[in-house]
Design an enzyme around this catalytic site. Sequence first.
Site, PDB file in Angstrom:
ATOM      1  N   GLY A   1       0.838  -1.195   0.000  1.00  0.00           N
ATOM      2  CA  GLY A   1       0.000   0.000   0.000  1.00  0.00           C
ATOM      3  C   GLY A   1       0.867   1.238   0.000  1.00  0.00           C
ATOM      4  N   CYS A   2       0.397   2.320   0.585  1.00  0.00           N
ATOM      5  CA  CYS A   2       1.167   3.565   0.626  1.00  0.00           C
ATOM      6  C   CYS A   2       2.550   3.315   1.211  1.00  0.00           C
ATOM      7  CB  CYS A   2       0.421   4.612   1.457  1.00  0.00           C
ATOM      8  SG  CYS A   2       1.341   6.147   1.680  1.00  0.00           S
ATOM      9  N   PHE A   3       3.595   3.700   0.470  1.00  0.00           N
ATOM     10  CA  PHE A   3       4.942   3.349   0.934  1.00  0.00           C
ATOM     11  C   PHE A   3       5.427   4.180   2.110  1.00  0.00           C
ATOM     12  CE2 PHE A   3       6.700   5.582  -3.196  1.00  0.00           C
ATOM     13  CZ  PHE A   3       6.260   6.817  -2.744  1.00  0.00           C
TER      14      PHE A   3
END
Length: 303
Positions: free
Chosen positions: A142-144
């Site tokens: 997902g969002c890094f």
Amino acid sequence: MKLIDDSLLTNLAEEAKKSPRLRKNYNFHQSLDDKCHRFLNALEPGTQIPVHHHPDKDETFIVLKGKVRVSTYNDDGKVVESYVLSHESGRFGVDIPKNVWHGLECIESAVLIECKAGPFVEHEVDGILEVKPIKDIYLAGGCFWGTEHYFKQIEGVVDTEVGFANGHTENPTYKEVYTDKTGFVETVYVRYYPDIVSLEFLLQMFFKAIDPTSLNKQGHDEGTRYRTGIYYTNDSDLDVINKVYAEEQKNYGQPLAVEKLPLQNFYTAEEYHQDYLDKNPDGYCHLPLSLFEFARKANVNNS
């Protein structure tokens, strides 16, 4: 050994940064301002320079990038002083007087200068560079921003970098990846000491931070750039990846949506994305804060 006042380093550091050789992956000597400078470029985490000394020359270590530990020892091999040098700590230079035993360990990927007073001379340490084994894996969760911060908490992880993996364009920007037209996925490059933490344990921790049955969506973030995946650079890791994957599959009644593929390409994201939650503690994160605490306390010895 004493720390150097920042003002004494400014000219030397700025001059050194201009050198194109800093971008090359080898050591060399260069004479500047009647001093001997040895550029130790692109040192990897775990690199150590064995304990050595100069009987007739003072030495100075200046860190231009990254983090290193410089220590001095007595004749019995016991540490007398030890400083961690990095720009973030405000300590990025240290003087070591002549005839003192000293050694260096690279904690994070670093570029540094070793300077010795006097005319230009060749220099050899009493030994060879010793490199502690390091492995890597690329993980998309997902969002890094949150995924990177999560893995940074785990003992044995020595370096992380956020970027874009397995797409079909060259040098993508964040804005381009955001369109979901490049095929890239937000990914965290994780480097770790295999003698401290195993790949199996890291992957088990990875699955604790994702919803593995959600396709192209983690938390409130949705799009192909947020798909989950395990991307490997060494075929020998595939057995472990398959083992953990199969164990996780037993917990679900539907197929896992987590990719497991060889890494095709990886491009580093813009600087403001790196260590984002360190720079912005109140910044957006799709992961709960309790998960970071869980990672900090995770027992790698159970791996």
